[in-house]
Design an enzyme around this catalytic site. Structure first.
Site, mmCIF file in Angstrom:
data_model
loop_
_atom_site.group_PDB
_atom_site.id
_atom_site.type_symbol
_atom_site.label_atom_id
_atom_site.label_comp_id
_atom_site.label_asym_id
_atom_site.label_seq_id
_atom_site.Cartn_x
_atom_site.Cartn_y
_atom_site.Cartn_z
ATOM 1 C CG HIS A 98 5.061 47.966 0.239
ATOM 2 N ND1 HIS A 98 3.743 47.762 -0.099
ATOM 3 C CD2 HIS A 98 5.027 48.921 1.200
ATOM 4 C CE1 HIS A 98 2.965 48.539 0.628
ATOM 5 N NE2 HIS A 98 3.720 49.258 1.426
ATOM 6 C CG ASP A 121 0.120 46.121 -1.341
ATOM 7 O OD1 ASP A 121 0.075 45.605 -2.471
ATOM 8 O OD2 ASP A 121 1.151 46.164 -0.656
ATOM 9 C CG HIS A 123 0.833 41.742 -3.366
ATOM 10 N ND1 HIS A 123 1.050 42.813 -4.212
ATOM 11 C CD2 HIS A 123 0.842 40.635 -4.138
ATOM 12 C CE1 HIS A 123 1.194 42.364 -5.453
ATOM 13 N NE2 HIS A 123 1.068 41.051 -5.436
ATOM 14 C CG ASP A 125 3.282 43.782 1.153
ATOM 15 O OD1 ASP A 125 3.417 42.911 0.272
ATOM 16 O OD2 ASP A 125 3.211 44.993 0.895
ATOM 17 C CG HIS A 138 8.701 43.190 -2.527
ATOM 18 N ND1 HIS A 138 8.306 43.711 -3.742
ATOM 19 C CD2 HIS A 138 8.615 41.842 -2.673
ATOM 20 C CE1 HIS A 138 7.987 42.731 -4.568
ATOM 21 N NE2 HIS A 138 8.174 41.595 -3.940
ATOM 22 C CG ASP A 225 2.430 48.148 -3.745
ATOM 23 O OD1 ASP A 225 2.488 48.461 -4.950
ATOM 24 O OD2 ASP A 225 3.046 47.178 -3.267
ATOM 25 C CG ASP A 227 1.057 45.991 -6.110
ATOM 26 O OD1 ASP A 227 0.190 46.145 -5.245
ATOM 27 O OD2 ASP A 227 2.103 45.332 -5.887
ATOM 28 C CD GLU A 270 7.018 47.207 -4.763
ATOM 29 O OE1 GLU A 270 7.562 47.079 -5.879
ATOM 30 O OE2 GLU A 270 7.317 46.525 -3.763
#
Length: 298
Positions: A98, A121, A123, A125, A138, A225, A227, A270
Site C-alpha cells: 500500500h 482497508d 488499516h 495507514d 505501507h 486494499d 485486506d 496488497e
C-alpha cells in the site's frame, strides 16, 4: 470515449513479507485486461514500473524501511499516473504494497482542487516514523498524502499536501494503532469501522459516503486494499485481519460507486499470490474491478 490505463507497481519495499511484488502479475493472470476490455472503448496496459531487486535498507535516522527507494519509485509512479490522466485516461494502478498509494495520489491530485479519497482497508495507514511499531512505510501512505511524515515521502510529486482530512472516508477499519486513533480524532477523518458496517449495513455506509464526498470534491480516488475484505474471501494478503468486509458487500460497494460515477482513479493493492489459494485474491480483485467499472449481471 472511455479510456483505461493499467499501471503495474510490483513493489514490496514498504513492508517485510515478500511476495506482494507479484501482485500485478497475479491480477493480470486473473484476466483483468480481458474483463475490462468489455467496459471501456480502449484499454492500455502500460506494463510495470521497474523496481529491480533491491536490498532491504533501514534508514538510520528515521528507522524507516527502504525510505529512499520507496520515495524514488513512487516518484516514477506519480509521473506515469499524471501522464495517464493528462491523456484523458482513467488510471488503474495494480499493487504492490500500500506504500504505492503515495505515488498514485501524488500523480492524481495534481489534476483536482479538492480530491476525495475512499480508503477501503482494514488499516488506517496513518502512521508516521514516530507512531509506527514496525517502520514499514505501507502503514503510512494516507498520513504521507496528508503531508504528515518524512519530508522525502510527503514531497513526492513536488508539492504537499495531496489531500485534505475532510475529503477522506475510511471504510472497513478494524486494526488501528493508538497513534492512528489519535490522529483520526485530531484532524477529523470520517471512518466506518466494521462496527458501523455491521450496524448500518453496506448500503447505508456507501450512500452516506457518496453523499459526503459528492458535496465537497471534484474527483474521488478509490484505494482498495484487499485486506479490507475478510481473509476467508481474500486470503492472499500480507496483513490479514479477521472479521472483515464480505465478498458480496464489497461487490455492492463497487456497484454503488459505479452508479454514482464519482470515481476518477483507482488502485487495488496488497495481493500476495504466495500467501494465496489458487490465485483466489487476484480473481476477487478483478471481479471487484468489473463491478466498479459498471459490469452488470443483467
Amino acid at each position: 470515449m472511455k479510456k483505461l490505463s493499467i499501471i503495474g507497481m510490483p513493489m514490496d519495499l514498504g513492508q517485510m513479507r515478500r511476495g506482494v511484488d507479484m501482485g500485478p502479475s497475479a491480477i493480470r493472470y486473473a484476466g483483468v485486461v480481458e474483463r475490462l476490455r468489455n467496459l471501456f472503448d480502449e484499454v492500455h496496459d502500460l506494463g510495470d514500473i521497474p523496481i529491480g531487486r533491491p536490498e532491504v535498507v533501514i534508514d538510520e535516522q528515521s528507522n524507516l524501511r527502504n525510505l529512499h527507494l520507496v520515495a524514488e519509485k513512487n516518484e516514477a509512479l506519480s509521473k506515469e499516473v499524471d501522464q495517464a490522466i493528462s491523456s484523458g485516461s482513467f488510471p488503474l494502478v495494480l499493487g504492490g504494497d500500500h506504500s504505492i498509494a503515495i505515488g498514485t495520489l501524488a500523480g492524481v491530485s495534481k489534476h483536482y482542487k479538492s480530491l476525495g479519497v475512499i480508503w477501503y482497508d482494514a488499516h488506517g495507514d496513518l502512521n508516521t516514523a514516530e507512531t509506527s511499531p514496525s517502520g514499514n512505510i505501507h502503514g503510512m501512505p494516507l498520513a504521507v498524502s496528508l503531508g504528515i511524515g518524512h519530508k522525502m515521502l510527503t514531497s513526492v510529486g513536488g508539492f504537499e499536501p495531496k489531500i485534505k482530512p475532510e475529503n477522506i472516508v475510511l471504510i472497513g477499519a478494524r486494526a488501528l494503532d493508538e497513534g492512528e486513533k489519535e490522529l483520526i480524532k485530531e484532524i477529523g477523518i470520517k471512518v466506518y469501522t466494521m462496527h458501523e458496517i455491521d450496524r448500518l449495513g453496506m448500503t447505508k455506509v456507501m450512500e452516506e459516503t457518496i453523499e459526503y464526498l459528492k458535496e465537497r470534491t471534484d474527483g474521488v480516488h478509490l484505494s482498495l486494499d484487499l485486506d479490507g475484505l475478510d481473509p476467508h474471501d481474500a486470503p492472499g494478503v500480507g496483513t490479514p485481519v479477521t472479521g472483515g468486509i464480505s465478498y458480496r458487500e464489497s461487490h455492492l460497494a463497487m456497484e454503488m460507486l459505479a452508479e454514482s460515477k464519482l470515481i476518477t482513479s483507482a488502485e487495488f493493492v496488497e495481493v500476495n499470490p504466495i500467501l494465496d489459494d489458487k490465485n483466489k485474491t487476484a480473481s476477487v480483485a478483478v471481479a471487484l474491478m468489473g463491478s466498479l467499472f459498471g459490469e452488470k449481471l443483467l
